[in-house]
Write an enzyme that holds these catalytic residues in place. Structure first.
Site, PDB file in Angstrom:
ATOM      1  CG  ASP A 149      -2.067   1.086   1.038  1.00 59.91           C
ATOM      2  OD1 ASP A 149      -2.565   1.183   0.134  1.00 59.91           O
ATOM      3  OD2 ASP A 149      -2.371   1.796   2.165  1.00 59.91           O
ATOM      4  CD  GLN A 183      -4.212   0.915  -3.209  1.00 59.54           C
ATOM      5  OE1 GLN A 183      -3.753   1.947  -3.297  1.00 59.54           O
ATOM      6  NE2 GLN A 183      -3.889   0.208  -1.888  1.00 59.54           N
ATOM      7  CB  SER A 217      -5.996   2.916  -0.074  1.00 62.10           C
ATOM      8  OG  SER A 217      -4.680   3.028   0.075  1.00 62.10           O
TER       9      SER A 217
END
Length: 295
Positions: free
Chosen positions: A211, A286, A236
């Site tokens: 991430d 993502q 995110s």
């Protein structure tokens, strides 16, 4: 093992407070919310601790629902969805202050032989020839809206040796839009061994790192430096990973990232993670919030 890596391992060593309930703490974050990779990794730890040891994680799908509070513990509740002959499925909800902040579904599989193929690993320089974060970031402190961000970034990433192959967005933005592709090498800042050296831990550490830079390729496409420069607001939204082959998080992994699209205040990042000998270990997708601040 570095002190920072030991701190990260302690962070992932959740406290079991009931049969399917775990509690975790947070590290101070660069931004005033819990780092998304931390929540995802801790949730996967919680799921994995309810699964037989002979079943490895092969996929996860998650949504970031609310910003996490770094000053409060996070409670992870595991729902044992299914225990089949080959596959085990778990659902995890992370809760703070009585509200869910994160939701994860993860699947685990007993090892079996199968058909084998993969896309080839792209070209990338030897990671040992690239500057470390300690060498690279201070040189660009003048680009950040707040120069103290450099120290906070170095502290937040101290457990990971992360080296940029190409210029990060906050450097490349000065040159305008470029190809929506970014590469970094990473590994833990120290070797793992002993009783803690288990496959699930390596998977959770890779989840933690995944991430950190995945939305960079979106910023590159538009010549934006990111939140630290102050020209983008980002977060995110959801995250998915597929674990294809065994790997070690304390050995070099190439994170090859690209963005096929951005629209509607959102951007999509896709990535492949390879071992140093060219094996495709992980696929990652993502979607993130990418907003341009109003003047």
């Amino acid at each position: 093992m570095s002190e920072a890596l030991q701190g990260l391992l302690d962070l992932l060593d959740l406290e079991r407070i009931e049969e399917n309930i775990f509690r975790g703490d947070s590290h101070p974050a660069v931004i005033p919310r819990v780092f998304g990779g931390q929540v995802a990794a801790q949730a996967l730890v919680a799921a994995g601790r309810t699964v037989p040891a002979d079943r490895g994680a092969h996929s996860l799908h998650a949504y970031f629902l609310r910003p996490g509070d770094p000053g409060a513990p996070i409670v992870y509740t595991v729902d044992r969805i299914r225990d089949g002959r080959s596959f085990t499925t778990r659902r995890v909800v992370a809760v703070q202050h009585g509200q869910p902040i994160f939701h994860l579904s993860a699947s685990f599989q007993a090892y079996e032989e199968g058909l084998e193929h993969q896309q080839p690993m792209p070209d990338a320089p030897d990671p040992e020839t690239l500057p470390t974060a300690d060498e690279m970031l201070p040189r660009h402190a003048h680009l950040f809206s707040d120069p103290s961000v450099v120290d906070r970034l170095l502290e937040a990433r101290a457990a990971v040796d992360l080296r940029y192959v190409s210029e990060p967005p906050f450097v490349a933005a000065e040159k305008g839009p470029s190809e929506p592709r970014s590469q970094v090498w990473f590994r833990t800042n120290g070797k793992l061994g002993g009783a803690i050296d288990e496959p699930l831990l390596h998977v959770c550490l890779a989840t933690y790192v995944s991430d950190m830079t995945l939305l960079d390729s979106i910023l590159l496409a538009h010549g934006r430096g990111g939140w630290a420069v102050g020209d983008v607001v980002g977060a995110s939204l959801d995250h998915a990973m597929w674990f294809h082959r065994p790997f070690r998080a304390d050995e070099w992994l190439l994170y090859d990232q690209q963005s096929p699209s951005s629209s509607g205040g959102r951007g999509l990042g896709q990535a492949s993670i390879y071992t140093a000998d060219g094996k495709l270990a992980i696929s990652v997708v993502q979607e993130g919030l990418v907003r341009v601040p109003r003047s």
